[in-house]
Design an enzyme around this catalytic site. Sequence first.
Site, PDB file in Angstrom:
ATOM      1  N   ASN A   1       7.212   1.143  -2.642  1.00  0.00           N
ATOM      2  CA  ASN A   1       7.586  -0.532  -3.428  1.00  0.00           C
ATOM      3  C   ASN A   1       9.105   0.087  -3.754  1.00  0.00           C
ATOM      4  OD1 ASN A   1       8.061   1.630  -6.135  1.00  0.00           O
ATOM      5  ND2 ASN A   1       5.562   2.351  -4.869  1.00  0.00           N
TER       6      ASN A   1
ATOM      7  N   ASP B   1      -1.079   3.500  -3.922  1.00  0.00           N
ATOM      8  CA  ASP B   1      -2.136   3.714  -4.475  1.00  0.00           C
ATOM      9  C   ASP B   1      -2.790   4.414  -2.564  1.00  0.00           C
ATOM     10  OD1 ASP B   1      -2.103   3.485  -7.375  1.00  0.00           O
ATOM     11  OD2 ASP B   1      -2.314   1.486  -6.930  1.00  0.00           O
TER      12      ASP B   1
ATOM     13  N   ASP C   1      -5.321   9.568  -7.745  1.00  0.00           N
ATOM     14  CA  ASP C   1      -4.163   9.484  -9.069  1.00  0.00           C
ATOM     15  C   ASP C   1      -3.820  10.397  -9.934  1.00  0.00           C
ATOM     16  OD1 ASP C   1      -4.249   8.000 -12.271  1.00  0.00           O
ATOM     17  OD2 ASP C   1      -4.929   6.302 -11.357  1.00  0.00           O
TER      18      ASP C   1
ATOM     19  N   LYS D   1      -6.180   1.438 -18.637  1.00  0.00           N
ATOM     20  CA  LYS D   1      -5.679   2.199 -18.016  1.00  0.00           C
ATOM     21  C   LYS D   1      -6.074   3.518 -19.023  1.00  0.00           C
ATOM     22  CE  LYS D   1      -3.256  -0.105 -14.540  1.00  0.00           C
ATOM     23  NZ  LYS D   1      -1.919  -0.901 -13.183  1.00  0.00           N
TER      24      LYS D   1
HETATM   25  N1  CTP Z   1      -0.463   6.577 -11.710  1.00  0.00           N
HETATM   26  C1  CTP Z   1      -0.753   7.719 -10.631  1.00  0.00           C
HETATM   27  N2  CTP Z   1      -1.200   7.764  -9.937  1.00  0.00           N
HETATM   28  C2  CTP Z   1      -1.408   6.774  -9.276  1.00  0.00           C
HETATM   29  C3  CTP Z   1      -1.645   5.279  -9.690  1.00  0.00           C
HETATM   30  C4  CTP Z   1      -1.087   5.007 -10.230  1.00  0.00           C
HETATM   31  O1  CTP Z   1      -0.295   9.068 -11.219  1.00  0.00           O
HETATM   32  N3  CTP Z   1      -2.090   6.862  -7.731  1.00  0.00           N
HETATM   33  C5  CTP Z   1      -0.384   6.577 -12.502  1.00  0.00           C
HETATM   34  C6  CTP Z   1       1.388   5.656 -12.344  1.00  0.00           C
HETATM   35  O2  CTP Z   1       2.279   6.221 -12.857  1.00  0.00           O
HETATM   36  C7  CTP Z   1       1.584   5.371 -14.167  1.00  0.00           C
HETATM   37  C8  CTP Z   1       0.258   4.306 -14.210  1.00  0.00           C
HETATM   38  O3  CTP Z   1      -1.033   5.624 -12.975  1.00  0.00           O
HETATM   39  O4  CTP Z   1       1.589   5.672 -15.045  1.00  0.00           O
HETATM   40  C9  CTP Z   1      -0.249   3.442 -14.296  1.00  0.00           C
HETATM   41  O5  CTP Z   1      -0.567   3.025 -12.551  1.00  0.00           O
HETATM   42  P1  CTP Z   1      -0.554   1.703 -12.150  1.00  0.00           P
HETATM   43  O6  CTP Z   1       0.662   1.062 -11.246  1.00  0.00           O
HETATM   44  O7  CTP Z   1       0.654   0.761 -13.022  1.00  0.00           O
HETATM   45  O8  CTP Z   1      -1.717   0.940 -11.897  1.00  0.00           O
HETATM   46  P2  CTP Z   1      -2.840   1.882 -10.714  1.00  0.00           P
HETATM   47  O9  CTP Z   1      -3.478   3.268 -11.829  1.00  0.00           O
HETATM   48  O10 CTP Z   1      -2.322   2.639  -9.883  1.00  0.00           O
HETATM   49  O11 CTP Z   1      -4.192   0.654 -10.933  1.00  0.00           O
HETATM   50  P3  CTP Z   1      -3.575  -1.097 -10.381  1.00  0.00           P
HETATM   51  O12 CTP Z   1      -2.130  -0.787  -9.080  1.00  0.00           O
HETATM   52  O13 CTP Z   1      -5.119  -1.414  -9.822  1.00  0.00           O
HETATM   53  O14 CTP Z   1      -3.287  -1.921 -11.541  1.00  0.00           O
END
Ligand code: CTP
Length: 397
Positions: free
Chosen positions: A210, A279, A308, A339
Amino acid sequence: MSRLVNKHIIVAVSGGIAAYKSAELVRLLKAAGAQVEVVMTHGASEFITPLTLQALSGNAVHQLLLNAKAEAGMGHIQLARWADAVLIAPASANVIAKLAQGLADDLLTTLCLATQAPILLAPAMNQAMWSNAATQCNKKQLQQRGYTVLGPANGAQACGDIGPGRMIEPTQLLEYLTQQFTGHALQGRKVVITAGPTREAIDSVRYISNHSSGKMGYALATAAYESGAKVVLISGPTSLLAPPDVHRVMVENTNQMLTASQQACVDADLFIASAAVADYRPVHVSLQKIKKSATASRLVLELEENPDILATIASQFSHLTCIGFAAETEHVIPNAQAKLACKQVAMMIANDVSDNDIGFNSDYNRVSLVTKTGVEHLETQPKRLLARLLIDRLAQL
Ligand code: CTP
């Protein structure tokens, strides 16, 4: 390493015989690794030439408020935003009076009104002018507004008087300025921060990732270190330099970032997940470059979910205060609140990544702090100033 390394310092020089000491001040700041821009009033240039300060700072000196050329480059608003600190040395009685009144009739005073950076001033004037009730009243007002007044020192003056009014020495000013970047809010604490993107390999030459630049996480690492913490920065691929005195662990993919976080969090106090984590990852990683198919016009990649990191760390280390970032393109606050609950963390810092002015690659960010007890919206500001503010808030947690 000096805490002034890479710090953006504006040395603002006003009119007075002590202006000659500004040259030594600029030299010391450069030697300490700071980036220095010099602003001079008209009066200052009667005492010392801009050329001297240009040669020492390595940058053209800023003198005029309304200068078409300057405004196209580093104009007064850019200067105000650029600064990590403004040091007015020497600060004349006139400049102190104008600042107390909130005047903005030249570059120096306008800059001081426009900046969010801390302003320090080193008064220098005749002892009677310093003791005058008007100057004392102006000084008090500025202190009440958060200005830091350094000195003046007592002693023999250029005019022959003896008393308070000498500008304090450049070496001492350097020390005070360094203290500006030395907080104690996280003294004795260990902070682990994830930053940047993760990359998930598709084959030996391609990956999924990304646009995260890592700027916010790196700024947080610097701010946490400056607050007295021991900092481990677990970073995905980025071109940013490691902040001085921060232990950086470089990783590629999400699983590596998780393992490094688990190792670092064993004895940590605060975990800040600012990384933009992939993700999903490809189920099969081809060891060879995947060739274009002669027969099929479509290629389907099968992906599986990554762990996560934030949720895993929050559940495994109950002693840790965990903070996440919620990168959203719509329904920013409700999504961040979801979240917060789902990952079981103390705070989510929500931002709208669809806005290019404050998004992944920008130097600016606008965030809202989402906790169980409410939502606080913060102004758009440079990431490095925001980082300091966030670290202060997190220290209170
Ligand atoms: N995060 C993480 N590990 C993942 C995904 C996210 O540690 N596999 C952490 C990110 O560093 C951030 C928070 O979770 O602090 C939220 O990340 P975000 O990308 O906004 O959300 P997601 O949990 O990935 O959900 P979505 O992509 O569905 O919005």
